[in-house]
Design a protein around this motif. Structure first.
Motif, PDB file in Angstrom:
ATOM      1  N   UNK A 114       0.868  -1.174   0.000  1.00 36.51           N
ATOM      2  CA  UNK A 114       0.000   0.000   0.000  1.00 36.51           C
ATOM      3  C   UNK A 114       0.909   1.230   0.000  1.00 36.51           C
ATOM      4  N   UNK A 115       0.641   2.170  -0.900  1.00 30.73           N
ATOM      5  CA  UNK A 115       1.478   3.371  -1.001  1.00 30.73           C
ATOM      6  C   UNK A 115       0.613   4.620  -0.869  1.00 30.73           C
ATOM      7  N   UNK A 116       1.235   5.690  -0.379  1.00 28.03           N
ATOM      8  CA  UNK A 116       0.526   6.957  -0.190  1.00 28.03           C
ATOM      9  C   UNK A 116       1.523   8.110  -0.217  1.00 28.03           C
ATOM     10  N   UNK A 117       1.004   9.335  -0.126  1.00 27.17           N
ATOM     11  CA  UNK A 117       1.815  10.548  -0.050  1.00 27.17           C
ATOM     12  C   UNK A 117       1.417  11.360   1.171  1.00 27.17           C
ATOM     13  N   UNK A 118       1.133  12.673   0.953  1.00 29.50           N
ATOM     14  CA  UNK A 118       0.551  13.581   1.936  1.00 29.50           C
ATOM     15  C   UNK A 118       1.497  14.016   3.048  1.00 29.50           C
ATOM     16  N   UNK A 119       2.279  13.101   3.607  1.00 28.77           N
ATOM     17  CA  UNK A 119       3.122  13.425   4.761  1.00 28.77           C
ATOM     18  C   UNK A 119       4.438  14.079   4.362  1.00 28.77           C
ATOM     19  N   UNK A 120       4.727  14.131   3.075  1.00 26.20           N
ATOM     20  CA  UNK A 120       5.970  14.755   2.595  1.00 26.20           C
ATOM     21  C   UNK A 120       7.198  14.140   3.262  1.00 26.20           C
TER      22      UNK A 120
END
Length: 232
Positions: free
Chosen positions: A178-184
């Motif tokens: 599972x991959x994501x961004x947002x948190x920089x």
């Protein structure tokens, strides 16, 4: 063995500067590096622009022009979904395949809120897509972090109901990551079934990291993943 590149949180604005960074120049550096490589798809996991204006999406499209591979995008909390879908109509997706892998998205964005939430409707759609998949291996992508980041990041700005998402994810044994961004920030976590990977921002990081970066994933036919964060 397909190769997927993930970038995130580009924050392109009408002007060069956003959040005291030249996000346009920084993204150009990233694109210059990845466009010289051979890969099968570029995944952008939200916050393509900073304020969701039509000119900023058009500017982003210009910056992405050197990319020959297919581009797939999901929205983030800074995006205007109407403008995003207008400019990148051919690039939004529910799922797409790379050989025996399927990449599946779920919307985690709440209107006018920084934190994320997956609705029952989004969870049902995800569950149905995962159930119907004939791929051997699956990657799930969303914008918001689904686990505590164990950093200076404020976890209250992440996904508000990760337990609801995990109830669906844990049902499907084909999920490998599972991959994501947002948190920089770049980070890696594991649970009993799949890896969990956070993508750094192409604009700037919120922790002490001063570089910009992106993630590379080599998706092996047997389900293993060779991945690394590339920094500039």
């Amino acid at each position: 063995m397909p190769k997927l590149i993930q970038i995130s949180d580009c924050h392109i604005d009408d002007q060069a500067l956003a959040m005291e960074a030249d996000t346009q120049a920084n993204l150009k550096k990233i694109i210059a590096q990845i466009s010289s490589q051979k890969f099968d798809a570029l995944l952008i996991s939200g916050d393509l622009t900073h304020q969701g204006t039509a000119p900023s999406y058009n500017r982003l499209k210009q910056i992405l022009a050197p990319i020959d591979a297919p581009i797939y995008v999901i929205g983030g909390n800074h995006d205007n979904i109407t403008q995003l879908e207008k400019t990148f109509k051919q690039n939004t997706f529910n799922s797409f395949k790379l050989k025996n892998w399927e990449i599946v998205s779920i919307d985690s964005v709440q209107l006018d809120k920084t934190s994320g939430r997956v609705t029952q409707g989004a969870l049902l759609k995800l569950d149905q897509t995962l159930e119907a998949s004939n791929a051997d291996h699956i990657m799930v992508v969303l914008h918001h972090p689904i686990v505590p980041m164990n950093s200076t990041w404020d976890d209250a700005l992440s996904l508000e109901n990760p337990q609801d998402l995990f109830k669906v994810l844990d049902k499907h044994s084909k999920i490998r990551i599972v991959v994501f961004g947002h948190a920089h920030e770049a980070a890696h976590f594991s649970n009993k079934q799949f890896d969990i990977v956070s993508c750094p921002s192409t604009a700037l990081q919120y922790n002490q990291e001063t570089r910009i970066g992106f993630n590379e994933f080599n998706l092996q036919n047997g389900g293993n993943i060779n991945w690394q964060t590339q920094w500039i």
